[in-house]
Design a protein around this motif. Structure first.
Motif, PDB file in Angstrom:
ATOM      1  N   HIS A  68       0.840  -1.199   0.000  1.00  0.00           N
ATOM      2  CA  HIS A  68       0.000   0.000   0.000  1.00  0.00           C
ATOM      3  C   HIS A  68       0.879   1.254   0.000  1.00  0.00           C
ATOM      4  CE1 HIS A  68      -4.233   1.290   1.578  1.00  0.00           C
ATOM      5  NE2 HIS A  68      -3.737   2.241   0.826  1.00  0.00           N
ATOM      6  N   ASN A  69       1.919   1.256   0.850  1.00  0.00           N
ATOM      7  CA  ASN A  69       2.832   2.406   0.904  1.00  0.00           C
ATOM      8  C   ASN A  69       3.607   2.570  -0.398  1.00  0.00           C
ATOM      9  OD1 ASN A  69       2.076   3.021   3.538  1.00  0.00           O
ATOM     10  ND2 ASN A  69       3.676   1.739   4.425  1.00  0.00           N
ATOM     11  N   LEU A  70       4.032   1.464  -0.986  1.00  0.00           N
ATOM     12  CA  LEU A  70       4.763   1.533  -2.264  1.00  0.00           C
ATOM     13  C   LEU A  70       3.875   2.085  -3.375  1.00  0.00           C
ATOM     14  CD1 LEU A  70       6.806  -1.799  -2.158  1.00  0.00           C
ATOM     15  CD2 LEU A  70       7.663   0.537  -1.807  1.00  0.00           C
ATOM     16  N   VAL A  71       2.601   1.726  -3.359  1.00  0.00           N
ATOM     17  CA  VAL A  71       1.656   2.259  -4.347  1.00  0.00           C
ATOM     18  C   VAL A  71       1.520   3.768  -4.165  1.00  0.00           C
ATOM     19  CG1 VAL A  71      -0.767   2.277  -5.080  1.00  0.00           C
ATOM     20  CG2 VAL A  71       0.419   0.108  -4.719  1.00  0.00           C
ATOM     21  N   HIS A  72       1.431   4.229  -2.911  1.00  0.00           N
ATOM     22  CA  HIS A  72       1.363   5.677  -2.672  1.00  0.00           C
ATOM     23  C   HIS A  72       2.621   6.369  -3.186  1.00  0.00           C
ATOM     24  CE1 HIS A  72      -1.673   4.995   0.794  1.00  0.00           C
ATOM     25  NE2 HIS A  72      -2.312   5.363  -0.303  1.00  0.00           N
TER      26      HIS A  72
END
Length: 162
Positions: A68-72
């Protein structure tokens, strides 16, 4: 017709549309970074790469995982890069908004305790995705028009003659 040239000679982010895309991209980049900071992300020690079993919460509210953080982070980098041109900024805001509305619908349809919740999402994420999607589309649509409702062309300060 919009082009891929920066809208103002020598300026990377000359239009309000480009500035909005830059700001949205910067916020996503910041959120991606904050998701990796213990304390800002509660339950940090429970964070998994992906899946519904990650209990980490950004700001104690929004469920996150490493994915999720990498997508952000990726979404933020894309926004900053695409904001360099008028057409890129519009595509980022409107296309990104559509992606977030689809993610909102996905979050409503899946069981949050199932393997389908691989991002992971919770109710707060779902509502945020709805607001982000609608807001990004509105920014992209409204800022690509001037105050007379005529779609603006990079570098043009007046609407075309009728």
């Amino acid at each position: 017709m919009a082009t891929n040239r920066p809208s103002v000679a020598g300026a990377k982010y000359g239009t309000n549309l480009q500035k909005a895309a830059l700001a949205v991209g910067a916020v996503f980049l910041l959120v991606g970074i904050l998701g990796f900071i213990p304390g800002i992300t509660t339950g940090y020690d429970t964070m998994t790469f992906a899946g519904h079993d990650s209990e980490a919460l950004l700001l104690g509210v929004f469920r996150v995982s490493i994915l999720h953080n990498l997508v952000h982070l990726a979404f933020g980098i894309a926004g900053i890069a695409m904001a360099r041109t008028f057409s890129g900024a519009r595509a980022y805001l409107i296309g990104g908004g559509v992606i977030y509305l689809l993610l909102f619908i996905y979050g409503l349809l899946i069981d949050h305790h199932s393997t389908a919740n691989f991002v992971p999402l919770n109710t707060a994420d779902n509502w945020l995705h709805l607001v982000l999607g609608a807001g990004m589309i509105a920014l992209g649509a409204l800022l690509s028009r001037d105050d007379t409702g005529v779609r603006t062309t990079p570098g043009r300060t007046t609407p075309p003659a009728a």
